[in-house]
Design a protein around this motif. Structure first.
Motif, PDB file in Angstrom:
ATOM      1  N   THR A   1     -35.905  31.802  -3.215  1.00  0.00           N
ATOM      2  CA  THR A   1     -34.875  32.985  -3.165  1.00  0.00           C
ATOM      3  C   THR A   1     -33.912  32.743  -1.803  1.00  0.00           C
ATOM      4  OG1 THR A   1     -36.380  34.517  -3.858  1.00  0.00           O
ATOM      5  CG2 THR A   1     -34.821  35.479  -2.726  1.00  0.00           C
ATOM      6  N   GLY A   2     -32.631  32.851  -2.125  1.00  0.00           N
ATOM      7  CA  GLY A   2     -31.830  32.922  -0.859  1.00  0.00           C
ATOM      8  C   GLY A   2     -31.174  31.282  -0.813  1.00  0.00           C
ATOM      9  N   CYS A   3     -30.083  31.317  -0.192  1.00  0.00           N
ATOM     10  CA  CYS A   3     -29.298  30.013  -0.072  1.00  0.00           C
ATOM     11  C   CYS A   3     -29.407  29.577   1.273  1.00  0.00           C
ATOM     12  CB  CYS A   3     -27.717  30.236  -0.384  1.00  0.00           C
ATOM     13  SG  CYS A   3     -27.833  30.617  -2.350  1.00  0.00           S
TER      14      CYS A   3
ATOM     15  N   PRO B   1     -34.928  39.195   1.351  1.00  0.00           N
ATOM     16  CA  PRO B   1     -34.457  38.130   0.552  1.00  0.00           C
ATOM     17  C   PRO B   1     -33.386  38.198  -0.075  1.00  0.00           C
ATOM     18  CG  PRO B   1     -36.197  39.297  -0.468  1.00  0.00           C
ATOM     19  CD  PRO B   1     -36.232  39.804   0.894  1.00  0.00           C
ATOM     20  N   ASP B   2     -32.245  37.175  -0.230  1.00  0.00           N
ATOM     21  CA  ASP B   2     -31.084  37.372  -0.760  1.00  0.00           C
ATOM     22  C   ASP B   2     -31.243  36.896  -2.032  1.00  0.00           C
ATOM     23  OD1 ASP B   2     -28.469  37.360  -1.565  1.00  0.00           O
ATOM     24  OD2 ASP B   2     -27.796  35.747  -0.455  1.00  0.00           O
ATOM     25  N   ARG B   3     -31.421  37.847  -2.964  1.00  0.00           N
ATOM     26  CA  ARG B   3     -31.588  37.566  -4.492  1.00  0.00           C
ATOM     27  C   ARG B   3     -30.432  37.414  -5.006  1.00  0.00           C
ATOM     28  NH1 ARG B   3     -36.960  37.958  -5.381  1.00  0.00           N
ATOM     29  NH2 ARG B   3     -38.125  39.170  -4.016  1.00  0.00           N
ATOM     30  N   SER B   4     -29.231  37.649  -4.678  1.00  0.00           N
ATOM     31  CA  SER B   4     -27.881  37.321  -5.445  1.00  0.00           C
ATOM     32  C   SER B   4     -27.737  35.732  -5.125  1.00  0.00           C
ATOM     33  CB  SER B   4     -26.835  38.204  -4.762  1.00  0.00           C
ATOM     34  OG  SER B   4     -26.455  37.637  -3.058  1.00  0.00           O
ATOM     35  N   CYS B   5     -28.375  35.088  -4.310  1.00  0.00           N
ATOM     36  CA  CYS B   5     -28.047  33.507  -4.538  1.00  0.00           C
ATOM     37  C   CYS B   5     -29.643  32.968  -4.249  1.00  0.00           C
ATOM     38  CB  CYS B   5     -27.419  33.293  -2.988  1.00  0.00           C
ATOM     39  SG  CYS B   5     -26.771  31.509  -2.815  1.00  0.00           S
TER      40      CYS B   5
ATOM     41  N   VAL C   1     -29.631  22.579  -4.446  1.00  0.00           N
ATOM     42  CA  VAL C   1     -28.150  23.300  -4.868  1.00  0.00           C
ATOM     43  C   VAL C   1     -28.382  24.687  -5.035  1.00  0.00           C
ATOM     44  CG1 VAL C   1     -26.800  23.311  -6.916  1.00  0.00           C
ATOM     45  CG2 VAL C   1     -28.176  21.204  -6.496  1.00  0.00           C
ATOM     46  N   PRO C   2     -27.463  25.296  -3.735  1.00  0.00           N
ATOM     47  CA  PRO C   2     -27.397  26.812  -3.905  1.00  0.00           C
ATOM     48  C   PRO C   2     -26.658  27.210  -5.114  1.00  0.00           C
ATOM     49  CG  PRO C   2     -26.134  25.972  -2.422  1.00  0.00           C
ATOM     50  CD  PRO C   2     -26.786  24.731  -2.912  1.00  0.00           C
ATOM     51  N   ALA C   3     -26.957  28.578  -5.634  1.00  0.00           N
ATOM     52  CA  ALA C   3     -26.288  29.111  -6.758  1.00  0.00           C
ATOM     53  C   ALA C   3     -26.087  30.491  -6.744  1.00  0.00           C
ATOM     54  CB  ALA C   3     -26.737  28.636  -8.001  1.00  0.00           C
ATOM     55  N   ARG C   4     -24.698  31.123  -7.007  1.00  0.00           N
ATOM     56  CA  ARG C   4     -24.519  32.576  -6.921  1.00  0.00           C
ATOM     57  C   ARG C   4     -24.265  32.925  -8.456  1.00  0.00           C
ATOM     58  NH1 ARG C   4     -24.641  34.906  -2.046  1.00  0.00           N
ATOM     59  NH2 ARG C   4     -24.665  33.613  -0.206  1.00  0.00           N
ATOM     60  N   GLY C   5     -23.873  34.096  -8.587  1.00  0.00           N
ATOM     61  CA  GLY C   5     -23.279  34.693  -9.831  1.00  0.00           C
ATOM     62  C   GLY C   5     -24.180  34.428 -10.941  1.00  0.00           C
ATOM     63  N   SER C   6     -23.483  33.975 -12.045  1.00  0.00           N
ATOM     64  CA  SER C   6     -24.126  33.824 -13.488  1.00  0.00           C
ATOM     65  C   SER C   6     -25.219  32.823 -13.378  1.00  0.00           C
ATOM     66  CB  SER C   6     -22.968  33.288 -14.374  1.00  0.00           C
ATOM     67  OG  SER C   6     -22.402  32.083 -14.101  1.00  0.00           O
ATOM     68  N   LEU C   7     -25.168  31.981 -12.437  1.00  0.00           N
ATOM     69  CA  LEU C   7     -26.099  30.759 -12.448  1.00  0.00           C
ATOM     70  C   LEU C   7     -27.379  31.546 -12.150  1.00  0.00           C
ATOM     71  CD1 LEU C   7     -24.501  27.340 -11.496  1.00  0.00           C
ATOM     72  CD2 LEU C   7     -25.727  28.004 -13.563  1.00  0.00           C
ATOM     73  N   ALA C   8     -27.187  32.165 -10.919  1.00  0.00           N
ATOM     74  CA  ALA C   8     -28.604  32.916 -10.377  1.00  0.00           C
ATOM     75  C   ALA C   8     -28.839  33.916 -11.212  1.00  0.00           C
ATOM     76  CB  ALA C   8     -28.050  33.384  -8.816  1.00  0.00           C
TER      77      ALA C   8
END
Length: 429
Positions: free
Chosen positions: A76-78, A95-99, A118-125
């Protein structure tokens, strides 16, 4: 005994038809088929021009590589990729669950065996990636590789690329889904199901070989949509539904529906001042493929989008006319057409809201966003995205609704006349 009584319970044979209607319809269809072939020849895209457009649409920058990787952990988190992956949130912080940070072991390419964060946001997360899932990584070359990195097995050589996730391998799930579809289709549809698969492949060939390259090279979108749709229905209808007058009536009704949809959608796109750039893909295309007529592309999309439902309605109506004659051979064309129209109205009612629900489902994100925006209704209709879906729905529905009576009356015209002297011939013919 009535001469037509032998036809009770089965469709009329190919010889039992209105000779006048057939003599008019078949030469007309032949002329339309020849014009469709001529249109394909004239609008067929130049391979060289299409290749030039493709060259101007780079998928990735120079030196970029694509490699495969396997997810080994999900945290969880980036972070910045330099801290150990513990999976624990920072004390005192939510925790930043959007990333999410994915630990990925590279399984191909120059860095095979290396594990990266590899950090990921949006559709991948939000995709639900789990350990052991396979992903595709895009490796962008670094401008100046740093000196030796103690985490990497090969120092500077292993830091030549900066990686990000470019896709998820979904092959197995898609293969299973496609296999399930094939089993269900062939088990229920049998030969018709197999023929429908062949028709689907041919339709896809027309779209890939003709429609898409023609649009890309700047051909008029409305003409491409009409010619491509005509070619598809000529190719698929007779092989799937049989070379008979029932199919011929449906074919004529479908061609009329395509022309109506094309005309209405061309006028509607102009009248509503749509740009054709209402979605992200079209907006990206506009930057790299300037030869495309985007308003024409939108018109072409509206024509092709309604083709399947349109064909469904025309085939059903033609079949209804023939089945009514088979069940009641004493009825004349007028009465059969009236009864078939009643069937058609029910079909149209259900089909129209099916189309609306389909488009609403496809644009659900846009509709939710608009619902959350505190703006008057008329004000929300200023955006290309929503207006595009409204125009698509209305134009497709108009062509669909008008094709129903056209098909019904054409199919009825093909029926044989009731013999004079039967009980109700005078009143019904």
């Amino acid at each position: 005994m009535d001469k037509h009584a032998h036809g009770h319970g089965r469709p009329p044979t190919g010889l039992e038809h209105s000779r006048t209607a057939v003599r008019v319809a078949l030469p007309l269809l032949l002329a339309v088929a020849l014009l469709t072939g001529l249109g394909l020849a004239l609008l067929w895209p130049n391979a060289g021009e299409a290749a030039k457009v493709i060259e101007r649409v780079p998928f990735a920058g120079p030196g970029t590589i694509f490699v495969e990787g396997e997810v080994v952990s999900v945290d969880t988190g980036c972070g910045d990729g330099t801290q150990p992956r513990t999976g624990a949130a920072t004390p005192g912080a939510d925790p930043d669950r959007s990333c999410l940070t994915f630990g990925i072991g590279i399984t191909s390419g120059p860095d095979t065996g290396r594990v990266i964060d590899v950090p990921a946001r949006g559709s991948l997360a939000s995709s639900g990636l789990q350990p052991r899932d396979t992903v595709e990584l895009l490796g962008a070359p670094r401008a100046e590789p740093p000196a030796g990195d103690p985490r990497a097995p090969d120092g500077a050589a292993s830091e030549r690329y900066s990686y990000s996730i470019s896709g998820i391998h979904r092959g197995l799930a898609l293969v299973v889904l496609a296999a399930l579809f094939l089993v269900v289709l062939l088990a229920v549809g049998r030969l018709r199901g197999l023929l429908a698969l062949g028709a689907l492949a041919l339709s896809g060939g027309v779209i890939l070989a003709f429609v898409l390259p023609a649009i890309v090279t700047g051909a008029p979108g409305a003409l491409v949509g009409i010619v491509g749709s005509f070619a598809i229905v000529f190719i698929i209808l007779y092989p799937v539904h049989g070379p008979n007058l029932r199919t011929t009536a449906a074919l004529i009704g479908t061609l009329c529906g395509i022309l109506i949809t094309a005309g209405i959608s061309t006028l509607a796109v102009q009248a509503t001042r749509l740009s054709g750039l209402g979605d992200e893909a079209a907006a990206r295309l506009s930057g790299v493929a300037g030869s495309i007529d985007f308003r024409g592309m939108l018109t072409c999309a509206i024509i092709i989008a309604g083709l399947g439902v349109l064909n469904d309605v025309t085939i059903t109506q033609a079949s209804a006319v023939w089945e009514l004659r088979a069940a009641a051979p004493h009825l004349g064309r007028g009465e059969i057409a009236k009864r078939a129209m009643r069937i058609g109205r029910d079909h149209i009612a259900s089909t129209v809201y099916t189309i609306v629900f389909a488009y609403a489902g496809a644009s659900l994100g846009v509709l939710i966003l608009l619902a959350l925006t505190d703006r008057p209704l008329l004000s929300t209709l200023t955006g290309d995205d929503l207006v595009t879906e409204i125009v698509r729905t209305l134009c497709g529905s108009i062509g669909l609704v008008l094709a129903m009576p056209i098909t019904t009356w054409i199919a009825a015209a093909f029926l044989p006349p009731v013999e004079t002297g039967t009980e109700t011939a005078a009143q019904l013919e």
